[in-house]
Design an enzyme around this catalytic site. Sequence first.
Site, PDB file in Angstrom:
ATOM      1  N   SER A   1      40.184  29.913  39.140  1.00 42.12           N
ATOM      2  CA  SER A   1      40.105  30.832  40.289  1.00 42.12           C
ATOM      3  C   SER A   1      40.160  32.267  39.789  1.00 42.12           C
ATOM      4  CB  SER A   1      41.285  30.607  41.230  1.00 42.12           C
ATOM      5  OG  SER A   1      42.489  31.013  40.605  1.00 42.12           O
ATOM      6  N   ASP A   2      39.566  33.182  40.527  1.00 49.26           N
ATOM      7  CA  ASP A   2      39.823  34.591  40.267  1.00 49.26           C
ATOM      8  C   ASP A   2      41.313  34.825  40.548  1.00 49.26           C
ATOM      9  OD1 ASP A   2      39.532  37.277  39.678  1.00 49.26           O
ATOM     10  OD2 ASP A   2      37.766  37.541  40.941  1.00 49.26           O
ATOM     11  N   TYR A   3      41.824  35.970  40.085  1.00 50.22           N
ATOM     12  CA  TYR A   3      43.266  36.198  40.138  1.00 50.22           C
ATOM     13  C   TYR A   3      43.780  36.156  41.585  1.00 50.22           C
ATOM     14  CZ  TYR A   3      47.687  37.663  38.249  1.00 50.22           C
ATOM     15  OH  TYR A   3      48.996  37.684  37.858  1.00 50.22           O
TER      16      TYR A   3
END
Length: 744
Positions: A252-254
Amino acid sequence: MHIAALLVPAVLCANIASGQYVIPAADGSNGWADALAKAKTLVGQMTTEEKLNITQQNSAFPRVGEVDRLGYTGLFYADGSEGVRGAPFSSAFPMALNGAASFDRNLLYRRAVAIGEEARAKGINVQFGPGVNILRTPGAGRAFEYQGADPYLSGQTAAEHVKGVQSQGVMSMMRHYIGNEQETGRRWTSSNIDDRTAHEVYLWPFQDAVQAGVASTMCSYNGLNGTYACADNTSLGKWLHEELKFQGWVLSDYGAVVAGQEANAANAGLDSVIGAAFTSYSDSPAPGFKYPFGPSSVLASAIANGTVSEARLDDMANRIVSAWYKLGQDNGFPALNTSTNALSQAHNDLIREIGSKSIVLLKNNGTLPLAKNKSLYVFGQAASVDLKGSPYPVSFGFAPDADMGTFLGGQGSSYVSAPYVITLLDALAEQARSQGTQVFGYTDNFNHTVQATYAAAAITADATCLVDVRQTCSEGYDRQNLTASWEGDETIVAVASQCANTAVIYSACGPFNVTAWVDHPNVTAILNAGGLGQEAGHSLVDVLYGVVNPSARLPYSIAHDLGDYAALPDFTIKAQNTSFVDVEYTEGLLVDYRWFDKNNIEPAFAFGFGLSYTTFDYSNLSVQPSTATLDKFAAANSTELYDCLALITIDITNSGTVAGSEVPQLYIGSPADGAPVKVLRGFETVGLDCKAKKTVSYNLTRRDLSFWDTYNGGWTLPSGEYKVYVGASSRDIRENGSFRFTLK
Ligand SMILES: *[C@@H]1O[C@H](CO)[C@@H](O)[C@H](O)[C@H]1NC(C)=O
Ligand SMILES: *[C@@H]1O[C@H](CO)[C@@H](O)[C@H](O)[C@H]1NC(C)=O
Ligand SMILES: *[C@@H]1O[C@H](CO)[C@@H](O)[C@H](O)[C@H]1NC(C)=O
Ligand SMILES: *[C@@H]1O[C@H](CO)[C@@H](O)[C@H](O)[C@H]1NC(C)=O
Ligand SMILES: *[C@@H]1O[C@H](CO)[C@@H](O)[C@H](O)[C@H]1NC(C)=O
Ligand SMILES: *[C@@H]1O[C@H](CO)[C@@H](O)[C@H](O)[C@H]1NC(C)=O
Ligand SMILES: *[C@@H]1O[C@H](CO)[C@@H](O)[C@H](O)[C@H]1NC(C)=O
Ligand SMILES: *[C@@H]1O[C@H](CO)[C@@H](O)[C@H](O)[C@H]1NC(C)=O
Ligand SMILES: *[C@@H]1O[C@H](CO)[C@@H](O)[C@H](O)[C@H]1NC(C)=O
Ligand SMILES: *[C@@H]1O[C@H](CO)[C@@H](O)[C@H](O)[C@H]1NC(C)=O
Ligand SMILES: *[C@@H]1O[C@H](CO)[C@@H](O)[C@H](O)[C@H]1NC(C)=O
Ligand SMILES: *[C@@H]1O[C@H](CO)[C@@H](O)[C@H](O)[C@H]1NC(C)=O
């Protein structure tokens, strides 16, 4: 696909059998069989907690999920599309968008190899990038991390990046999957893209990266049709895992996993997370902080109660560990030390070369290349270091050139703190010393009276004027206008009002507003520099003096009016906190030049445009379609998509007086219903000595020539006449032809 009932407690079967989607497990296709077999052996010996441990990362630079007893080292990540971010002694490369502007596959590959070398030297297993979102709106905040406005160019560029980084045994991570074209409301907007547009435009470059063997994918913050991208079973499940048969792992992105979506995300194909869970439809971390994945996480309880199967957890671990094997990281990979000095003269030289080969010459009325015996008057604060006085080198984090001074690249999580910076004034002074000429610099942008006085003095001294301006840009913000910061336009006009020979250099993260001065008779040269990285001044000087003959091309169109672009973000939108705000991709396939073509809008500078100090002739276009009787239809995951169905050749001659490189571009006008007037389907960089000639050939694959057939869920060759255009830009077609196929 349904979870096998035996894997879950009987009481929950109804719940799961009622339609919960789960991606197919990795099957070792696309050359992953050996790595997957090794991973299964290793993961088979892991406890559930160990498997869960490799699905999460919660702070900066941790090791993720090592299992020392089994010899699995875990993974370290680094951010950065401009180099290895967040570590000292890393080189600041030109922006990814500059790489794309080179239109030079070999240069893109070498850029990626060098970034891979620096990552490896530091023991970084996973280097984030390539970013392959499309420059849909001209001020898109992360456009500098991406490859421009065209899917074909983005895909070709992405493939070179993946091959280059991974040649060093470092995993590449394609991102931000998918539909993250704007920063405005990125966590609470839903990008609503129709199926055909998704396949022909937004998914297209990701497909090329998968084809090039990319080891990992980062899913994005935004929603798609009202479902978070990191939990979306259509884009992650159907497209990435079923159609593209992606064998690597998804991160996932942050903080892109939203509280409540953990199980959906796991089943849709997310394998690992970074950051805490966020609250839905907002920019806030979820209260009562819980890790989405990892031991003691929501995922752990979803596995315990059967909402996510043990088999899916095994697949997560298998995918991550198989990528580690696939890249050979089980064997002699350097230990993490972010302080390892990865700098080298070879990389400095490469950065200078990429820089000079990514500067687009937009206008030149005899001013360039500069005569070596002439003095220069230099204006514009971007020619010097930060006027606020921040020294270089700088430490970790957001950059000192955030706003003023020499522009190295876009800001945000990709920014690499440069080990040193060569400003334009530094490099010109170096050059002047060796020539015995004078360089005078006045870099205050705000006193236009003084600027005009010095510009008049320049004319008296028979000198050339250079004005260096910029516009700040960053992840997190889309540019609301494309105009030079800090009275840059006023500076250019003040200088040009007195100096008949004014060359403008500008830096930005994409399209720029040139309207105020582009047609000024005294603005006799314009250079689009983008973000050149640490060797900025040297790269510019190489082009200004003709050491390098410019060959870069615009990877997007520059419009006269902001309203000429196909799409702009709605800057007034606010988070609704209870649902997504919809962003409709209503322009469909007509991104960038396709929109200008369709609507007969004359751009200031067309997609693919760029001048040289020499001229090129195009001749002898030859078009050779396949003469076989072809099936119209090919499935989304068919290997036939890469069969070559037509060969186009053309002769390019350097008709000028100096050596140079041309980038002849192939565009196809498809007979498919709703197809754009033309789309890019080939480019080559051709270096030619004066008067030399070369034949360039382009292979067109089935995929290049098909349209996405929503009804059949695959790629279909349309019947009718395919138009062929070869030219020096999307608006400078030099030769054209056509062909047809016999279809059954
Ligand atoms: C995705 O999940 C939803 C809800 O579980 C389901 O209705 C839909 O059919 C799934 N999509 C696919 C492609 O399986
Ligand atoms: C989980 O990973 C951390 C580091 O990421 C490590 O310190 C810890 O020992 C691991 N736990 C297990 C059970 O493997
Ligand atoms: C979004 O909806 C459109 C229109 O129904 C459809 O064509 C497209 O495939 C959908 N995309 C996703 C990711 O669900
Ligand atoms: C091809 O993709 C479809 C989904 O579009 C999937 O159902 C099918 O299993 C895939 N076939 C192969 C051989 O992977
Ligand atoms: C299973 O656990 C997940 C995560 O804690 C939770 O969201 C879900 O409601 C649980 N389902 C059942 C049926 O208990
Ligand atoms: C990391 O590299 C730096 C620079 O070479 C060195 O000084 C330091 O000792 C190294 N650290 C470890 C733990 O090896
Ligand atoms: C510009 O500089 C001149 C000379 O230093 C000064 O007299 C004038 O006030 C300045 N103008 C502005 C607007 O600062
Ligand atoms: C462009 O946008 C910036 C940042 O929002 C703003 O400071 C500047 O005044 C704007 N310029 C123009 C010409 O609108
Ligand atoms: C161009 O520069 C000359 C002086 O070199 C000046 O006389 C002329 O007015 C300038 N042109 C414009 C349009 O400002
Ligand atoms: C280029 O300069 C010549 C004079 O040197 C002038 O006649 C011509 O208009 C200029 N062209 C452009 C496009 O500015
Ligand atoms: C450039 O700025 C002018 C004046 O503000 C504006 O009318 C025009 O639309 C802008 N063009 C672009 C491409 O931003
Ligand atoms: C183009 O296709 C032909 C025939 O399939 C092949 O021989 C040639 O190597 C290909 N060229 C390139 C540049 O891929």
